[in-house]
Write an enzyme that holds these catalytic residues in place. Structure first.
Site, PDB file in Angstrom:
ATOM      1  N   TYR A   9       0.912  -1.330  -0.087  1.00 21.20           N
ATOM      2  CA  TYR A   9       0.126  -0.265  -0.153  1.00 21.20           C
ATOM      3  C   TYR A   9       0.757   1.233   0.013  1.00 21.20           C
ATOM      4  O   TYR A   9       0.462   2.209   0.650  1.00 21.20           O
ATOM      5  CB  TYR A   9      -1.080  -0.051   1.308  1.00 21.20           C
ATOM      6  CG  TYR A   9      -1.464  -1.090   1.534  1.00 21.20           C
ATOM      7  CD1 TYR A   9      -2.598  -1.696   0.388  1.00 21.20           C
ATOM      8  CD2 TYR A   9      -1.798  -2.192   2.432  1.00 21.20           C
ATOM      9  CE1 TYR A   9      -3.556  -2.951   0.500  1.00 21.20           C
ATOM     10  CE2 TYR A   9      -2.424  -3.171   2.516  1.00 21.20           C
ATOM     11  CZ  TYR A   9      -3.271  -3.533   1.596  1.00 21.20           C
ATOM     12  OH  TYR A   9      -4.098  -4.700   1.765  1.00 21.20           O
ATOM     13  N   TYR A 137     -14.514  -4.795   2.242  1.00 21.74           N
ATOM     14  CA  TYR A 137     -13.354  -5.163   1.788  1.00 21.74           C
ATOM     15  C   TYR A 137     -13.177  -6.556   2.086  1.00 21.74           C
ATOM     16  O   TYR A 137     -13.329  -6.957   3.221  1.00 21.74           O
ATOM     17  CB  TYR A 137     -12.224  -4.360   2.644  1.00 21.74           C
ATOM     18  CG  TYR A 137     -10.974  -4.861   2.502  1.00 21.74           C
ATOM     19  CD1 TYR A 137     -10.286  -4.338   1.342  1.00 21.74           C
ATOM     20  CD2 TYR A 137     -10.322  -5.485   3.285  1.00 21.74           C
ATOM     21  CE1 TYR A 137      -8.932  -4.997   0.883  1.00 21.74           C
ATOM     22  CE2 TYR A 137      -9.050  -6.068   3.072  1.00 21.74           C
ATOM     23  CZ  TYR A 137      -8.274  -5.735   1.739  1.00 21.74           C
ATOM     24  OH  TYR A 137      -7.201  -6.046   1.572  1.00 21.74           O
ATOM     25  N   LYS A 260      -6.290 -13.592  10.575  1.00 24.62           N
ATOM     26  CA  LYS A 260      -5.591 -12.562  11.459  1.00 24.62           C
ATOM     27  C   LYS A 260      -5.568 -13.057  12.703  1.00 24.62           C
ATOM     28  O   LYS A 260      -4.438 -13.687  13.051  1.00 24.62           O
ATOM     29  CB  LYS A 260      -6.676 -11.447  11.292  1.00 24.62           C
ATOM     30  CG  LYS A 260      -6.590 -10.664   9.778  1.00 24.62           C
ATOM     31  CD  LYS A 260      -7.002  -9.283  10.029  1.00 24.62           C
ATOM     32  CE  LYS A 260      -6.890  -8.515   8.669  1.00 24.62           C
ATOM     33  NZ  LYS A 260      -5.517  -8.138   8.372  1.00 24.62           N
TER      34      LYS A 260
END
Length: 412
Positions: A9, A137, A260
């Site tokens: 990013y 997302y 995660k």
């Protein structure tokens, strides 16, 4: 520092040099220059127990000595068997068929593939699209990108390359509920599934919706006979104040994605978990009906050992009450920013706190001010958010809140 790394990013041409981390412990990151930062985002929400938890470290060390990895095709091992059984016992309803992979995006890819093949295995062709929600997302791989927000998300430039999906607003009003119902009816014969991030659209801007909205989505998906995919990659494992966000709406999705925090932030692992009705469509005498997917490092024994140790900590220590206590402290500490100049909204749910700016802020300046206050927080878009470890000490949490409040006030 090497110039060979291509960073995430980041526009590499003019990006400031990244900070070099050399050690972590608890909720702190130590840098090469000697500074120690309080981590306010738990390394993209993964380190729910804090860094270097001894119970997880010991489990990984034992597994490393015995068997760091073995292929999962034709072989199995105890850490994966145990982890799958434990997840099935923790998840609601009959979510009891666990497919392991190695990242959240891949977990979503597997879910989309499962949903499409579910129909093919039943002899029903043409169900190739997914209904997703604006603001959502779901990851950076191609299928996952296709169900991210098509207009506001970071992947909008790839529209011509991605599968064409159907997008609706979350059904937060009667009109939006009616529009969703109509879209599901109109596209029903081409839809394979509905996908949603339960309670919080994370990377879309920490956009929160009440459990009633999630329950409405589940009800409408069932009405139209469509599998519901719940992407709990962000929300799973206590982040919203319950172990899984779906619990708060009392729903059982047909497919659920986890990653995660699954390993407590130790290493990469993901799971796509299906209900019996989905799995049974693949249970066949026809070899072609099998799910033809198999990441090389799926069910990695080290990662499964870490995940099992993480689940031990959820069983043995008060993580959910800690998450709720963090939420109460965030709500009280950020309350003064409501209505402040330049602030559009302040939102808190579980161990998530978010300040949304009225306009696009200078992100680089915000980051520098936060660093100057000794905290590691990564604002993006028009929001500044906190998702700390569930084990964070009150003093460190107060320091994070104070840094956010002071930085926001300076931004006026």
């Amino acid at each position: 520092m090497t110039t060979h790394l291509w960073r995430p990013y980041t526009q590499m041409k003019h990006a400031a040099p990244p900070l070099e981390a050399v050690a972590t412990k608890g909720t702190r990151i130590r840098l090469a220059d000697g500074r120690e930062l309080v981590d306010g985002i738990a390394s993209w929400w993964t380190a729910v127990h804090g860094y270097n938890h001894p119970h997880i470290a010991e489990a990984v060390s034992r597994q490393l000595a015995a068997m760091p990895h073995v292929m999962f095709g034709g072989l199995t091992h105890a850490p994966a068997e145990r982890l799958a059984a434990r997840l099935a016992a923790l998840l609601p309803g009959d979510l009891n068929h666990v497919f392991f992979s190695d990242s959240g995006s891949v977990a979503v890819e597997v879910a989309l593939k499962m949903a499409a093949q579910y129909w093919l295995n039943r002899g029903i062709a043409g169900r190739t699209r997914v209904l997703a929600f604006r603001g959502g997302y779901h990851g950076d791989t191609m299928g996952a990108m296709s169900v991210c927000d098509p207009d506001e998300g970071m992947h909008r430039r790839f529209g011509a390359y991605l599968p064409e999906q159907i997008f609706c607003d979350l059904p937060c009003t009667a009109d939006q509920t009616e529009a969703l119902d109509a879209a599901l009816a109109r596209h029903r014969d081409t839809l394979a599934a509905v996908i949603v991030e339960p309670l919080v659209q994370g990377a879309g801007g920490m956009l929160m919706h009440p459990p009633e909205v999630l329950a409405t989505i589940a009800r409408l998906a069932a009405r139209h006979g469509l599998p519901l995919i719940a992407d709990e990659i962000f929300t799973g494992f206590g982040r919203t104040g319950t172990l899984f966000a779906c619990e708060q709406a009392g729903i059982v999705p047909d497919i659920l994605c986890l990653s995660k925090a699954l390993t407590g932030g130790t290493m990469t692992l993901a799971a796509t978990v299906a209900r019996s009705g989905i799995f049974e469509a693949f249970w066949s005498d026809d070899p072609a009906a099998a799910l033809m997917h198999g990441p090389t490092f799926m069910a990695n024994p080290l990662a499964c050992a870490a995940a099992n140790a993480s689940l031990d900590l959820f069983e043995q220590e008060p993580r959910l009450s800690q998450a709720r206590a963090i939420g109460a402290r965030l709500a009280a500490g950020l309350a003064d920013l409501r209505g402040a100049p330049g602030v559009a909204d302040v939102r808190v749910l579980g161990a998530i706190g978010c300040v949304q700016f009225a306009g696009a802020p200078d992100l680089a300046a915000l980051k520098e001010r936060l660093l100057a206050r000794g905290v590691w927080v990564r604002p993006f878009g028009d929001i500044l958010y906190l998702t700390p470890a569930l084990t964070i000490a009150e003093a460190d949490l107060d320091r994070l809140i104070a840094a956010v409040v002071e930085t926001v006030r300076e931004n006026r």
